[in-house]
Design a protein around this motif. Structure first.
Motif, PDB file in Angstrom:
ATOM      1  N   ALA A 155     -13.231   9.244  -5.449  1.00 61.64           N
ATOM      2  CA  ALA A 155     -13.985   9.774  -6.597  1.00 61.64           C
ATOM      3  C   ALA A 155     -14.708  11.060  -6.208  1.00 61.64           C
ATOM      4  O   ALA A 155     -14.716  12.039  -6.971  1.00 61.64           O
ATOM      5  N   HIS A 156     -15.283  11.071  -5.021  1.00 55.81           N
ATOM      6  CA  HIS A 156     -15.999  12.240  -4.506  1.00 55.81           C
ATOM      7  C   HIS A 156     -15.079  13.461  -4.432  1.00 55.81           C
ATOM      8  O   HIS A 156     -15.484  14.574  -4.785  1.00 55.81           O
ATOM      9  N   LYS A 157     -13.863  13.258  -4.003  1.00 57.63           N
ATOM     10  CA  LYS A 157     -12.909  14.365  -3.875  1.00 57.63           C
ATOM     11  C   LYS A 157     -12.525  14.956  -5.230  1.00 57.63           C
ATOM     12  O   LYS A 157     -12.051  16.084  -5.307  1.00 57.63           O
ATOM     13  N   CYS A 158     -12.727  14.192  -6.301  1.00 59.62           N
ATOM     14  CA  CYS A 158     -12.360  14.648  -7.641  1.00 59.62           C
ATOM     15  C   CYS A 158     -13.529  15.252  -8.413  1.00 59.62           C
ATOM     16  O   CYS A 158     -13.329  15.842  -9.479  1.00 59.62           O
ATOM     17  N   GLU A 159     -14.738  15.136  -7.870  1.00 60.26           N
ATOM     18  CA  GLU A 159     -15.948  15.599  -8.563  1.00 60.26           C
ATOM     19  C   GLU A 159     -15.916  17.083  -8.868  1.00 60.26           C
ATOM     20  O   GLU A 159     -15.520  17.897  -8.036  1.00 60.26           O
ATOM     21  N   GLY A 160     -16.379  17.415 -10.081  1.00 53.54           N
ATOM     22  CA  GLY A 160     -16.623  18.807 -10.440  1.00 53.54           C
ATOM     23  C   GLY A 160     -15.390  19.626 -10.761  1.00 53.54           C
ATOM     24  O   GLY A 160     -15.491  20.842 -10.921  1.00 53.54           O
ATOM     25  N   LEU A 161     -14.240  18.996 -10.874  1.00 61.17           N
ATOM     26  CA  LEU A 161     -13.012  19.725 -11.179  1.00 61.17           C
ATOM     27  C   LEU A 161     -12.632  19.537 -12.640  1.00 61.17           C
ATOM     28  O   LEU A 161     -12.968  18.534 -13.257  1.00 61.17           O
ATOM     29  N   THR A 162     -11.914  20.492 -13.176  1.00 60.69           N
ATOM     30  CA  THR A 162     -11.434  20.395 -14.555  1.00 60.69           C
ATOM     31  C   THR A 162     -10.194  19.499 -14.597  1.00 60.69           C
ATOM     32  O   THR A 162      -9.572  19.222 -13.559  1.00 60.69           O
ATOM     33  N   ASP A 163      -9.846  19.071 -15.796  1.00 59.43           N
ATOM     34  CA  ASP A 163      -8.617  18.278 -15.955  1.00 59.43           C
ATOM     35  C   ASP A 163      -7.413  19.045 -15.417  1.00 59.43           C
ATOM     36  O   ASP A 163      -6.552  18.473 -14.749  1.00 59.43           O
ATOM     37  N   ALA A 164      -7.358  20.337 -15.708  1.00 60.90           N
ATOM     38  CA  ALA A 164      -6.230  21.146 -15.234  1.00 60.90           C
ATOM     39  C   ALA A 164      -6.173  21.156 -13.710  1.00 60.90           C
ATOM     40  O   ALA A 164      -5.088  21.037 -13.125  1.00 60.90           O
ATOM     41  N   GLN A 165      -7.311  21.305 -13.051  1.00 60.47           N
ATOM     42  CA  GLN A 165      -7.322  21.283 -11.591  1.00 60.47           C
ATOM     43  C   GLN A 165      -6.904  19.907 -11.063  1.00 60.47           C
ATOM     44  O   GLN A 165      -6.146  19.818 -10.102  1.00 60.47           O
ATOM     45  N   LEU A 166      -7.399  18.854 -11.691  1.00 65.29           N
ATOM     46  CA  LEU A 166      -7.067  17.501 -11.238  1.00 65.29           C
ATOM     47  C   LEU A 166      -5.592  17.174 -11.438  1.00 65.29           C
ATOM     48  O   LEU A 166      -5.037  16.336 -10.725  1.00 65.29           O
ATOM     49  N   ARG A 167      -4.942  17.854 -12.393  1.00 66.93           N
ATOM     50  CA  ARG A 167      -3.502  17.655 -12.619  1.00 66.93           C
ATOM     51  C   ARG A 167      -2.646  18.562 -11.747  1.00 66.93           C
ATOM     52  O   ARG A 167      -1.427  18.392 -11.692  1.00 66.93           O
ATOM     53  N   THR A 168      -3.246  19.517 -11.055  1.00 71.66           N
ATOM     54  CA  THR A 168      -2.489  20.499 -10.275  1.00 71.66           C
ATOM     55  C   THR A 168      -1.796  19.838  -9.091  1.00 71.66           C
ATOM     56  O   THR A 168      -2.450  19.216  -8.248  1.00 71.66           O
ATOM     57  N   ALA A 169      -0.483  19.978  -9.037  1.00 68.99           N
ATOM     58  CA  ALA A 169       0.303  19.415  -7.941  1.00 68.99           C
ATOM     59  C   ALA A 169       0.111  20.243  -6.681  1.00 68.99           C
ATOM     60  O   ALA A 169      -0.184  21.442  -6.745  1.00 68.99           O
TER      61      ALA A 169
END
Length: 170
Positions: free
Chosen positions: A30-44
Motif C-alpha cells: 500500500a505504501h508503494k502505491c501512495e500518492g500516485l494517480t490511477d494512470a501512474q498505478l496502471r503504468t506497466a
C-alpha cells in the motif's frame, strides 16, 4: 510517500510474529502505491510486461482470496479479475480500472483472510485443497507463503515506483 508502517513486535509469540510480518508486507505494498494517480498505478514496467502497481494489488487480492477463502476454508469463491481464458486478467488493465476499486477489493480480501484465519490454529489443516496438486496446508504454511508472496512482489513494487517518480526506500 509517508511511512507509517509498523514492523512486527520483536518479542512476540509465533502466531503474532507471523501475522505481524504479513501485515507489514501488506502495508508495504500500500505504501508503494501512495500518492500516485490511477494512470501512474496502471503504468506497466517495460513492454511487453503488463506488470504495474495496480496489477500487483489486484493480483494480491486474488492471492488472498485463493489461500484464505478457497483453500483455508473451502469457500466456493470464484476469481475476481482473471478467467480461464485470461489467466493474467488481474494485470490486464484499462483506463476504466481505478485505484479506488482495486484497493477496496484488496482490503475486503484482507479482511476476509483475517476473519477466516482467526478460526484456525497454526497447525490446523485447511478445509480445502489446492486445485492443481490436491494438497492441504496448515495455516502456518499459508501465512508463511503469503509473507513470501508479498515480499517478492514488494521488490517488484520498489522498482515500479522508482521508475514512475524516482521514489525509493523501504
Amino acid at each position: 510517500m509517508s511511512n507509517d508502517r509498523r514492523g512486527p513486535a520483536t518479542d512476540a509469540d509465533e502466531r503474532t510474529m507471523l501475522e505481524g510480518w504479513l501485515d507489514y508486507h501488506r502495508q508495504t505494498l500500500a505504501h508503494k502505491c501512495e500518492g500516485l494517480t490511477d494512470a501512474q498505478l496502471r503504468t506497466a514496467s517495460v513492454p511487453p510486461s503488463m506488470l504495474s502497481l495496480m496489477g500487483l494489488v489486484r493480483h494480491m487480492a486474488e492471492v488472498e482470496r485463493s489461500w484464505f477463502r478457497r483453500i483455508l476454508v473451502a469457500e466456493d469463491a470464484g476469481p475476481i479479475y482473471y478467467t480461464d481464458a485470461d489467466p493474467d486478467g488481474e494485470f490486464r488493465l484499462t483506463e476504466a480500472d481505478t485505484w479506488a476499486e482495486a484497493y477496496a477489493t484488496w482490503q475486503a480480501e484482507i479482511d476476509s483472510a483475517r476473519k477466516n484465519a482467526a478460526g484456525y490454529a497454526l497447525d490446523d489443516v485447511s478445509a480445502g485443497r489446492h486445485r492443481q496438486t490436491d494438497d492441504v496446508f496448515t495455516l502456518r504454511w499459508i501465512i508463511t507463503h503469503m509473507i513470501e508472496e508479498y515480499a517478492r512482489h514488494n521488490g517488484h513494487a520498489d522498482l515500479l515506483r522508482e521508475r514512475l517518480d524516482g521514489a525509493t526506500g523501504e
